[in-house]
Design an enzyme around this catalytic site. Sequence first.
Site, PDB file in Angstrom:
ATOM      1  N   LYS A   1       1.236  -1.309   0.159  1.00 29.75           N
ATOM      2  CA  LYS A   1      -0.257  -0.060   0.011  1.00 29.75           C
ATOM      3  C   LYS A   1       1.017   0.639  -0.031  1.00 29.75           C
ATOM      4  CE  LYS A   1      -3.752  -2.430   1.750  1.00 29.75           C
ATOM      5  NZ  LYS A   1      -4.729  -2.777   3.553  1.00 29.75           N
TER       6      LYS A   1
ATOM      7  N   GLN B   1      -4.405  -1.904   9.481  1.00 30.71           N
ATOM      8  CA  GLN B   1      -4.829  -3.167   9.205  1.00 30.71           C
ATOM      9  C   GLN B   1      -5.776  -4.831   9.607  1.00 30.71           C
ATOM     10  OE1 GLN B   1      -3.474  -3.713   5.203  1.00 30.71           O
ATOM     11  NE2 GLN B   1      -4.143  -5.989   5.937  1.00 30.71           N
TER      12      GLN B   1
ATOM     13  N   ASP C   1     -11.439   2.041   3.862  1.00 28.17           N
ATOM     14  CA  ASP C   1     -11.769   0.677   3.877  1.00 28.17           C
ATOM     15  C   ASP C   1     -13.342   0.698   3.738  1.00 28.17           C
ATOM     16  OD1 ASP C   1      -9.227  -0.966   3.902  1.00 28.17           O
ATOM     17  OD2 ASP C   1      -9.496  -1.365   5.614  1.00 28.17           O
TER      18      ASP C   1
END
Length: 292
Positions: A54, A98, A121
Amino acid sequence: MAASIISGRVVAKEVREEVAGEVEKFKKANGYPPGLAVIIVGDDPASRVYVSSKKRMCENLGIYSEEYAMPESTGQEELIETIEKLNKDEKIHGVLVQLPLPEHLDEGEVLESIDPRKDVDGFHPISVGNFVVGKEAFVPCTPLGIMRLIEKTGVEIKGKRAVVIGRSNIVGKPVAMLLLAQHATVTICHSRTQDLPGVCKEADILVAAVGRPEMVDATYIKPGAVVIDVGVNEVGKREDGKRILVGDVKFDEAKEIASYITPVPGGVGPMTIAMLMRSTMDAAWRAVRDKG
Ligand code: NDP
């Protein structure tokens, strides 16, 4: 006739180029780049790999990025304090934690501490709610990538029968909602579905997000269907130590029946990070718009 292969590598590259162009425009207009903060707790090797990809992708596209690598022992309060600091940071437009988190942390509470305006997200319940009622919201990146791949085929979604195998919050449910928003008639299947092959065989668009190697064989597929294989299943290692990955679909059988099909690897996989960059860009545009 064998199906056309939908290359996620090619489509992801197009998304990255589109975002890189917008990053330039954004920087010119505002004098600063879009920004993404990624928080990782602990040292799960797979998560580390995702986080560094990322970061690398942000660098390549001109997006400013910050990485917070926090030790396994990090407490709930400390993690939430970090998120709250990033919620207020004007350089940062997207905040991502994450997953999975170490077991002692309350994932739900952590995700809910992210400002929904920075929830790239799309896991915050406010994002999920807004998305379901059709309001502006961030949507999980893998389902967004799946929709791009389907759109790329040029096959009209409106009015089609779509079947999604899997009902997770990350893939199955959101992709079903996205298909519904595009006017497909959607069925969601799961481990208790009766006559799964029969239900799938009605699908003009079949999305398999199960996590079972090559479960979806020829008996599941309607001739001419668009088949999207989300599964990433490790079934062994090569001599050089590299993982052998297969999808949820028996590719060789399915490609003889479908009209379009995604491979594994190189299908849905490359789309996820590309769509994260897309969502970060969107978050930055929205932040500027909302500042007025
Ligand atoms: P989950 O394990 O959260 O969900 C799997 C779903 O499949 C569940 O809804 C489960 O049903 C259903 N299921 C399991 N077994 C069967 C069965 N025998 N018949 C019918 N349905 C079944 O997985 P995810 O949604 O997170 O991921 C699915 C796959 O996609 C995995 O292989 C994962 O690695 C991959 N993935 C790939 C990504 C990418 O970027 N390419 C990103 C995210 C995931 P029930 O709810 O009843 O238990």
